[in-house]
Design a protein around this motif. Structure first.
Motif, PDB file in Angstrom:
ATOM      1  N   LEU A 155      47.296  12.824  76.504  1.00 24.79           N
ATOM      2  CA  LEU A 155      48.490  13.606  76.232  1.00 24.79           C
ATOM      3  C   LEU A 155      49.644  13.157  77.118  1.00 24.79           C
ATOM      4  N   TRP A 212      50.125   8.060  70.741  1.00 24.63           N
ATOM      5  CA  TRP A 212      49.784   9.031  71.773  1.00 24.63           C
ATOM      6  C   TRP A 212      50.107  10.438  71.313  1.00 24.63           C
ATOM      7  N   THR A 213      49.394  11.394  71.852  1.00 25.23           N
ATOM      8  CA  THR A 213      49.660  12.801  71.606  1.00 25.23           C
ATOM      9  C   THR A 213      50.793  13.242  72.529  1.00 25.23           C
ATOM     10  N   ARG A 229      53.482  16.516  73.901  1.00 22.15           N
ATOM     11  CA  ARG A 229      53.973  17.900  73.970  1.00 22.15           C
ATOM     12  C   ARG A 229      55.336  17.861  74.624  1.00 22.15           C
ATOM     13  N   CYS A 270      51.373  24.472  80.316  1.00 26.14           N
ATOM     14  CA  CYS A 270      50.540  23.281  80.450  1.00 26.14           C
ATOM     15  C   CYS A 270      49.631  23.311  81.675  1.00 26.14           C
ATOM     16  N   CYS A 300      46.588  21.865  80.184  1.00 25.29           N
ATOM     17  CA  CYS A 300      46.715  20.892  79.093  1.00 25.29           C
ATOM     18  C   CYS A 300      46.199  19.508  79.473  1.00 25.29           C
ATOM     19  N   ALA A 355      47.508  16.830  81.022  1.00 21.15           N
ATOM     20  CA  ALA A 355      48.392  15.731  80.638  1.00 21.15           C
ATOM     21  C   ALA A 355      47.928  14.441  81.291  1.00 21.15           C
TER      22      ALA A 355
END
Length: 127
Positions: free
Chosen positions: A6, A29-30, A32, A44, A47, A49
């Motif tokens: 992420l 890529w993912t 947010r 987050c 999350c 990252a």
């Protein structure tokens, strides 16, 4: 494989957020997107990252302040700092906090892609 990680993009400028988000998604890529450091912290905290791309100057907490806070907590993913107002003191501060890259806006897509690949590869190597 780096594509599964992420990428969190934090910038108060919606056009930058959306444009950078589209570029990162196009690379597989993912992503947010967050309008502020505070929004990132609220949403987050779990999350995981793989990398954070953050503007320096935003209302409230700056990108470098966010990086320093996460580093102090011991859970800081690799950071890419970007700014339209580069100052050597900011660059040094970001580097001391562990920033992978310090980019001056506007930057070309090749520069951010190279930074993302470095940051995500570094994150992948963490135990």
């Amino acid at each position: 494989m780096l594509q599964n990680q992420l990428v969190a993009i934090i910038d108060d400028d919606e056009s930058v957020r959306l444009g950078l988000g589209a570029l990162v998604r196009s690379l597989g890529w993912t992503v947010r997107l967050f309008a502020s450091a505070e929004e990132y912290l609220e949403a987050c905290h779990t999350c995981n990252a793989g990398c954070v791309v953050s503007d320096v100057q935003m209302p409230g907490m700056s990108g470098i302040e966010l990086q320093e806070l996460l580093a102090a907590r011991g859970g800081c993913p690799p950071f890419i700092i970007m700014t339209a107002f580069p100052q050597e003191a900011l660059r040094r501060r970001a580097q001391r906090a562990g920033a992978i890259c310090f980019l001056t806006k506007p930057f070309d897509s090749g520069a951010i892609i190279a930074c993302l690949e470095t940051a995500l590869a570094q994150n992948k190597e963490k135990p």
